[in-house]
Design a protein around this motif. Structure first.
Motif, mmCIF file in Angstrom:
data_model
loop_
_atom_site.group_PDB
_atom_site.id
_atom_site.type_symbol
_atom_site.label_atom_id
_atom_site.label_comp_id
_atom_site.label_asym_id
_atom_site.label_seq_id
_atom_site.Cartn_x
_atom_site.Cartn_y
_atom_site.Cartn_z
ATOM 1 N N LYS A 14 -5.038 -42.967 12.866
ATOM 2 C CA LYS A 14 -4.148 -41.859 12.552
ATOM 3 C C LYS A 14 -3.407 -42.143 11.264
ATOM 4 O O LYS A 14 -3.165 -43.294 10.916
ATOM 5 N N GLY A 15 -3.024 -41.103 10.576
ATOM 6 C CA GLY A 15 -2.202 -41.232 9.375
ATOM 7 C C GLY A 15 -0.729 -41.298 9.746
ATOM 8 O O GLY A 15 -0.343 -41.016 10.892
ATOM 9 N N LYS A 16 0.094 -41.639 8.791
ATOM 10 C CA LYS A 16 1.535 -41.748 9.009
ATOM 11 C C LYS A 16 2.107 -40.404 9.473
ATOM 12 O O LYS A 16 1.762 -39.350 8.962
ATOM 13 N N GLY A 17 2.983 -40.480 10.473
ATOM 14 C CA GLY A 17 3.677 -39.295 10.950
ATOM 15 C C GLY A 17 2.914 -38.454 11.960
ATOM 16 O O GLY A 17 3.399 -37.416 12.395
ATOM 17 N N GLN A 18 1.735 -38.898 12.374
ATOM 18 C CA GLN A 18 0.951 -38.138 13.339
ATOM 19 C C GLN A 18 1.216 -38.628 14.761
ATOM 20 O O GLN A 18 1.776 -39.703 14.968
ATOM 21 N N LYS A 19 0.798 -37.836 15.741
ATOM 22 C CA LYS A 19 0.852 -38.258 17.139
ATOM 23 C C LYS A 19 -0.442 -38.994 17.462
ATOM 24 O O LYS A 19 -1.499 -38.628 16.968
ATOM 25 N N ALA A 20 -0.328 -40.020 18.284
ATOM 26 C CA ALA A 20 -1.504 -40.782 18.724
ATOM 27 C C ALA A 20 -1.419 -40.909 20.233
ATOM 28 O O ALA A 20 -0.432 -41.420 20.762
ATOM 29 N N GLU A 79 1.695 -42.179 24.361
ATOM 30 C CA GLU A 79 1.665 -41.444 23.100
ATOM 31 C C GLU A 79 2.684 -42.014 22.135
ATOM 32 O O GLU A 79 3.828 -42.277 22.509
ATOM 33 N N ASN A 81 4.859 -41.029 19.166
ATOM 34 C CA ASN A 81 5.363 -39.720 18.758
ATOM 35 C C ASN A 81 5.176 -39.425 17.270
ATOM 36 O O ASN A 81 4.872 -38.302 16.897
ATOM 37 N N SER A 82 5.357 -40.420 16.432
ATOM 38 C CA SER A 82 5.180 -40.261 14.992
ATOM 39 C C SER A 82 4.744 -41.618 14.434
ATOM 40 O O SER A 82 5.554 -42.531 14.305
ATOM 41 N N THR A 83 3.461 -41.742 14.143
ATOM 42 C CA THR A 83 2.893 -43.045 13.786
ATOM 43 C C THR A 83 3.465 -43.615 12.489
ATOM 44 O O THR A 83 3.816 -42.884 11.575
#
Length: 106
Positions: A14-20, A79, A81-83
């Protein structure tokens, strides 16, 4: 008879700021799920522990950065929340304390 924990996906980028989101199917008839992560060259680190659908124990880091749930007859999920770059790690779920001890053995 299911005798192992199943995690999915096996890899997640995942990129920065995404959910995982990661899922875990515990061993049948086990009512516990433990989530851990392990960063490169660091020790296994506890995140959260469920008994059935209820969180029994968690950490300050978990509360700040993660969410999780275990619904009846569904996979348990973890999860981010913000990678962030610091989230790069191996994530493990276990459905018994003996499984956790096996993972953390050298």
């Amino acid at each position: 008879m299911d005798t192992e924990v199943t995690q999915s996906p096996s890899h997640l980028v995942k990129g920065k700021g995404q959910k995982a989101k990661m899922d875990c199917v515990p061993i049948k008839r086990h009512s516990y799920v433990h989530w851990y992560h392990k960063k490169l060259e660091e020790a296994l680190e506890f995140l959260v522990y469920f008994q059935k659908q209820d969180i029994v124990e968690d950490t300050a880091m978990f509360k700040q950065r993660f969410s999780a749930e275990c619904r009846q007859n569904s996979p348990c999920s973890l999860e981010i929340n913000s990678t962030e770059a610091a989230d790069s790690a191996l994530y493990f779920c276990a459905s018994s304390q003996s499984t956790v001890l096996h993972i953390s053995s050298p």
